[in-house]
Each structure stands twice: as C-alpha cells, then as structure tokens.
Write an enzyme that holds these catalytic residues in place. Structure first.
Site, mmCIF file in Angstrom:
data_model
loop_
_atom_site.group_PDB
_atom_site.id
_atom_site.type_symbol
_atom_site.label_atom_id
_atom_site.label_comp_id
_atom_site.label_asym_id
_atom_site.label_seq_id
_atom_site.Cartn_x
_atom_site.Cartn_y
_atom_site.Cartn_z
ATOM 1 N N GLY A 197 0.811 -1.205 0.000
ATOM 2 C CA GLY A 197 0.000 0.000 0.000
ATOM 3 C C GLY A 197 0.844 1.254 0.000
ATOM 4 O O GLY A 197 0.434 2.303 0.507
ATOM 5 N N TYR A 246 -15.789 -5.381 6.886
ATOM 6 C CA TYR A 246 -14.496 -4.712 7.045
ATOM 7 C C TYR A 246 -13.930 -4.989 8.436
ATOM 8 O O TYR A 246 -12.751 -5.345 8.586
ATOM 9 C CB TYR A 246 -14.673 -3.211 6.825
ATOM 10 C CG TYR A 246 -13.428 -2.385 7.035
ATOM 11 C CD1 TYR A 246 -12.433 -2.334 6.071
ATOM 12 C CD2 TYR A 246 -13.259 -1.633 8.194
ATOM 13 C CE1 TYR A 246 -11.292 -1.564 6.252
ATOM 14 C CE2 TYR A 246 -12.122 -0.857 8.387
ATOM 15 C CZ TYR A 246 -11.142 -0.820 7.416
ATOM 16 O OH TYR A 246 -10.011 -0.053 7.609
#
Length: 223
Positions: free
Chosen positions: A7, A133
């Site tokens: 990321g 999530y």
C-alpha cells in the site's frame, strides 16, 4: 535495513515508506497503483496483492528483507440485509490472505530482530454497517498474536497499529457509504505521519520488547 511496505502508493503506506526512507531504510513498495512521483529511492512494484501467483513470484526474488509492513487496505460499507459477499471476500483477500502470503514467504528468511507491522483499524472492535471490514481487520489481531508467540524465540516482533479516522484517500473514497466520519476528540483527523512515526518506532531495535500488541491510535475516540 530493508522494509517491504504494501500500500506504499498512498495514504498510510506512503507515509510509512517516506518516513523509513528518511530514516535511511531501504524500502520496497508494493501497490496496485503506480508509485507517487515524490518517493525517490523506493523500489516500487505495481501488482495486485490478491494475485497469489504473481505475489509469490515477486517475493521469491526479493533479498535481504528485514521488516514487513502490510498497510494495503480498502473499505466497503454494507448493512445487514445488503451484505455484499464479493466485497467482503475482496477485503478478506487483501487484508488477511495477503498478510498470510507475505509472512509465509518472508518469515523463513527474516533475520533475528526482524519486524512485522500490520495496519489494522479501530473498527475491528465493531462498527455499524461495517461488519465485513471489521471482521477482516479483527483477523489481523489473531494473526499478529499467533505469529508473535511463534516468532518470539527468534527475536522477531509482530504488532498491529489500529488507527481511527485518518486523513487518507480512503476517507474520501466515493465507494465509501454510510455515516460520514466524525472528528475524534482532538478536533481533527489523525495524520498519516503520526501513524508512520509509530510504525518506525515499532520497526526499530528499541521496540524489541513490544510484540503481539494492538496499538490503537484514535485521537481520543476510545475515551
């Protein structure tokens, strides 16, 4: 010192890569998107972390990694009655399965004193409309604590940083739905540089006695 940061193109991952480069680390970044132009010195590889074959091939060609930071993430919101199975599976593949693949490939080659930091979320404790999530981020805690116990004899630490609302592109993602994020009690969103500073410490030699922990950075939201 050589850190692999996922990321690394934006948000928390980019901030961590920038901080480590400033601290004289060698940094290899992995991300689905190209590297930012203002990140000289970071060896960047553009790939989908959920592509197991490509990820395994790349990891097999990396040498000298001493630390892993898994910061890649995505948020999709869906309430009960409208759960999206594919979105939930995609978050699990990126947050959990990719973490497993990264650690499984790298840990046998990590030296004594190696470091692993997983970027979780305060949402792991539960949040309305974000069960899928939250579940994927909560799983990171189980991974970290299990790996920490397994790797402690080698001096390798494993920890989770769990931010609350942080000023990143994810916060303004048009695919994000539901209640708008609230400012924490400190009166502002958390800065990515603050998460990066904590990650840099956890990767340092001075943090060798901290392992198997989830450190929540919430700006007072947990009070």
């Amino acid at each position: 010192m050589h850190a692999l940061v996922t990321g690394a193109s934006s948000g928390i991952g980019a901030a961590i890569a920038t901080r480590l480069l400033a601290d004289q680390w060698r940094v290899t970044g992995l991300d689905l998107t190209p590297a930012p132009r203002d990140a000289p010195g970071c060896a960047h590889h553009q790939l989908d972390l959920t592509d197991a074959a490509r990820l395994r091939d790349l990891l097999g060609r990396l040498d000298g990694v001493t630390a892993l930071v898994h910061a890649a993430g995505v948020l999709r919101v869906a309430p009960l009655g409208a759960l999206d199975a594919e979105a939930g599976a995609a978050m699990w593949r990126l947050h959990v399965a990719a973490a497993e693949a990264l650690a499984d490939a790298l840990v046998p080659r990590l030296p004594a004193g190696g470091r692993i930091v997983l970027i979780g979320s305060r949402t792991a404790s539960g949040a309305a409309g974000r069960s899928q999530y939250a579940a994927s981020k909560a799983a990171l805690i189980g991974l970290a604590r299990s790996w920490a116990a397994e790797l402690a004899p080698r001096g390798i630490t494993v920890n989770v940083i769990a931010p609350a609302a942080t000023d990143t592109p994810m916060l303004a993602d048009p695919a994000r739905t539901g209640v708008a994020p609230k400012l924490p009690p400190i009166g502002r969103f958390i800065r990515t540089e603050e998460i990066a500073a904590l990650a840099a410490f956890l990767l340092s030699a001075e943090a060798g006695a901290i392992t198997g922990q989830q450190i929540v950075v919430c700006g007072g939201a947990s009070l």
